[in-house]
Write a protein that holds these residues in place. Sequence first.
Motif, PDB file in Angstrom:
ATOM      1  N   GLN A  64     -29.529  -6.523 -28.339  1.00  0.00           N
ATOM      2  CA  GLN A  64     -29.176  -7.928 -28.368  1.00  0.00           C
ATOM      3  C   GLN A  64     -30.140  -8.659 -29.291  1.00  0.00           C
ATOM      4  N   GLU A  66     -31.356 -11.454 -29.067  1.00  0.00           N
ATOM      5  CA  GLU A  66     -32.355 -12.216 -28.320  1.00  0.00           C
ATOM      6  C   GLU A  66     -33.643 -11.425 -28.112  1.00  0.00           C
ATOM      7  N   ARG A  89     -23.270 -18.325 -32.219  1.00  0.00           N
ATOM      8  CA  ARG A  89     -23.751 -19.316 -31.245  1.00  0.00           C
ATOM      9  C   ARG A  89     -22.788 -19.435 -30.067  1.00  0.00           C
ATOM     10  N   LYS A  92     -23.216 -16.419 -27.962  1.00  0.00           N
ATOM     11  CA  LYS A  92     -24.467 -16.506 -27.204  1.00  0.00           C
ATOM     12  C   LYS A  92     -24.321 -17.466 -26.034  1.00  0.00           C
ATOM     13  N   ALA A  93     -23.692 -18.628 -26.318  1.00  0.00           N
ATOM     14  CA  ALA A  93     -23.469 -19.589 -25.235  1.00  0.00           C
ATOM     15  C   ALA A  93     -22.574 -18.993 -24.162  1.00  0.00           C
ATOM     16  N   ARG A  95     -22.318 -15.812 -23.471  1.00  0.00           N
ATOM     17  CA  ARG A  95     -23.094 -14.825 -22.712  1.00  0.00           C
ATOM     18  C   ARG A  95     -24.011 -15.505 -21.701  1.00  0.00           C
ATOM     19  N   LYS A  96     -24.645 -16.603 -22.136  1.00  0.00           N
ATOM     20  CA  LYS A  96     -25.527 -17.328 -21.221  1.00  0.00           C
ATOM     21  C   LYS A  96     -24.742 -17.884 -20.038  1.00  0.00           C
ATOM     22  N   GLN A  97     -23.553 -18.410 -20.345  1.00  0.00           N
ATOM     23  CA  GLN A  97     -22.729 -18.930 -19.263  1.00  0.00           C
ATOM     24  C   GLN A  97     -22.322 -17.810 -18.312  1.00  0.00           C
ATOM     25  N   GLU A  98     -21.992 -16.651 -18.908  1.00  0.00           N
ATOM     26  CA  GLU A  98     -21.638 -15.514 -18.066  1.00  0.00           C
ATOM     27  C   GLU A  98     -22.823 -15.070 -17.221  1.00  0.00           C
ATOM     28  N   GLN A  99     -24.024 -15.072 -17.839  1.00  0.00           N
ATOM     29  CA  GLN A  99     -25.228 -14.700 -17.104  1.00  0.00           C
ATOM     30  C   GLN A  99     -25.501 -15.686 -15.969  1.00  0.00           C
ATOM     31  N   ARG A 100     -25.306 -16.987 -16.287  1.00  0.00           N
ATOM     32  CA  ARG A 100     -25.487 -17.988 -15.221  1.00  0.00           C
ATOM     33  C   ARG A 100     -24.493 -17.767 -14.103  1.00  0.00           C
ATOM     34  N   GLU A 103     -25.654 -14.856 -12.153  1.00  0.00           N
ATOM     35  CA  GLU A 103     -26.811 -15.220 -11.335  1.00  0.00           C
ATOM     36  C   GLU A 103     -26.385 -16.079 -10.145  1.00  0.00           C
TER      37      GLU A 103
END
Length: 234
Positions: A64, A66, A89, A92-93, A95-100, A103
Amino acid sequence: MLRAFTPFLLSAAVVLAAAYDVNLPYASLALKNGRTLADVTIKSFDHENGKVVVMAGRNLHSLQIELLPDEVAARVLALVPEESKALARDEKAGRKQEQRGQENAKQELKRQTREERQRAAAAKKQADRDNAEAQARTRLIARTKELAREKADYYFRYEYKPGSGSSVVIRQGVTLGEPEEVSGWPGRCRVSGNVGLQFYDSRGSSFSTTVREFEVTVQKNARGIEEVVDFTLK
């Protein structure tokens, strides 16, 4: 940490076909997770999955973006067309939303598990209390019968005066009903019974029989021991 970066060989033709070539060489590359790669060439960047293909020595890695140092990641992105960076971007956003979301789902599962354990613990505690109370009631009822019989046997053998008062009980039979708890008075139980008596009256030189009813009340004392607190002859 080494297991998280176990290299796997890829087909360069397949990987590079879906990625943008960057070909950035580095003598060594310190990743953000603490892993350092030597003799590195960043081959390509795929904006669809946010991964860079890195050649370290003879090993090919897919990482990744990151994980790269910020300045290296910025250099990689600078080589990518603007539309690709926009897609990156967005990816990435996403993926972050999916990670959130993952979580949040993880935290929700923890909360549900914690609540289930609390409910199970509360249910067990209540079941233990109910079981203890049931055992106490069973003991109280059993002891009430025992103590009532003992009290009735003693009373009608040694204290009760039938007939003229100059009589002797020569035979008795005690019958008890089922004990019942006294409402509003925890630890107190009563039982009704009757006794059949045969006695000899010395004044009349005769044998007689009679039946008397009685009620016995049993209560736990301060030490939790059952004892007779009332005996009523009816």
